[in-house]
Design an enzyme around this catalytic site. Structure first.
Site, short mmCIF file in Angstrom:
data_model
loop_
_atom_site.label_atom_id
_atom_site.label_comp_id
_atom_site.label_asym_id
_atom_site.label_seq_id
_atom_site.Cartn_x
_atom_site.Cartn_y
_atom_site.Cartn_z
N CYS A 151 0.82 -1.22 0.00
CA CYS A 151 0.00 0.00 0.00
C CYS A 151 0.86 1.27 0.00
O CYS A 151 0.63 2.17 -0.79
CB CYS A 151 -0.95 0.01 1.20
SG CYS A 151 -2.17 -1.32 1.14
N HIS A 152 1.82 1.36 0.91
CA HIS A 152 2.62 2.58 1.03
C HIS A 152 4.12 2.31 1.17
O HIS A 152 4.88 3.20 1.51
CB HIS A 152 2.12 3.44 2.19
CG HIS A 152 0.69 3.83 2.01
ND1 HIS A 152 -0.33 3.18 2.66
CD2 HIS A 152 0.11 4.77 1.23
CE1 HIS A 152 -1.49 3.71 2.30
NE2 HIS A 152 -1.26 4.67 1.42
N GLY A 153 4.55 1.06 0.97
CA GLY A 153 5.96 0.75 0.91
C GLY A 153 6.67 0.49 2.23
O GLY A 153 7.90 0.55 2.27
#
Length: 187
Positions: A151-153
């Site tokens: 999703c956001h690393g």
């Protein structure tokens, strides 16, 4: 002759007070019973349902999980990762300078004594609640060999500790205990 003769009945001393006390006690008791009868259904409806109580703990057979493998299970309707760490993964996790971590924890703090190869964590990223990759066969594990949140690393190491990305904390370790050598009870 007395003024009061024949016009008033004389009660024994304190008899009127005792009757009044009885009426007060009876009225308060009736009100209390009525209150309990009214509140009981309201309070009992707040108790957890049978399906929630059934999910309050989960038992997982870990006998088939080979070193280096992980499985996904479900605990309280959320994913749980159960990972059998290899000696190499354990040594990599122990070699990390804990003071350099955003959420400093050693591998020993995240596992049970004598079972350091078993890492059990909630499979929910601490950033915004996505499910990280790395527990399934062939999934991306990220540069530290643990878990990667697409999703956001956010990137977690082999001890499921946050190493890179926006997640503020390590993957949560739930309450668990080994009931036998091959069964773990979560919750």
């Amino acid at each position: 002759m007395s003024d009061h003769a024949g016009t008033e009945a004389v009660l024994p001393e304190g008899e009127g007070v005792r009757r009044r006390d009885f009426i007060n006690i009876a009225a308060v008791s009736a009100a209390g019973v009525g209150g309990v009868i009214t509140l009981l259904p309201l309070i009992s409806q707040m108790a957890p349902s049978a399906d929630v109580l059934a999910e309050s703990s989960t038992e997982i057979d870990i006998s088939a999980i080979q070193p280096g493998q992980a499985i996904k299970a479900v605990f309280r309707k959320q994913p749980v990762f159960v990972r059998n760490l290899t000696p190499k993964e354990i040594s990599e996790a122990e070699a990390v300078d804990v003071s350099s971590l955003r959420d400093p924890q050693t591998l020993k703090e995240r596992t049970k004594a004598g079972k350091e190869n078993w890492l059990i964590t909630m499979g929910v990223c601490t950033h915004l609640g996505c499910v990280p990759l790395g527990a399934g066969e062939g999934e991306v594990k990220g540069e530290f060999g643990g878990y990667f949140c697409p999703c956001h690393g956010s990137v977690y190491d082999t001890a499921a500790r946050i190493r890179k990305g926006p997640a503020p904390k390590n993957l949560q370790v739930p309450e668990y205990a080994f009931t036998t050598d091959t069964v773990v009870k979560i919750g």
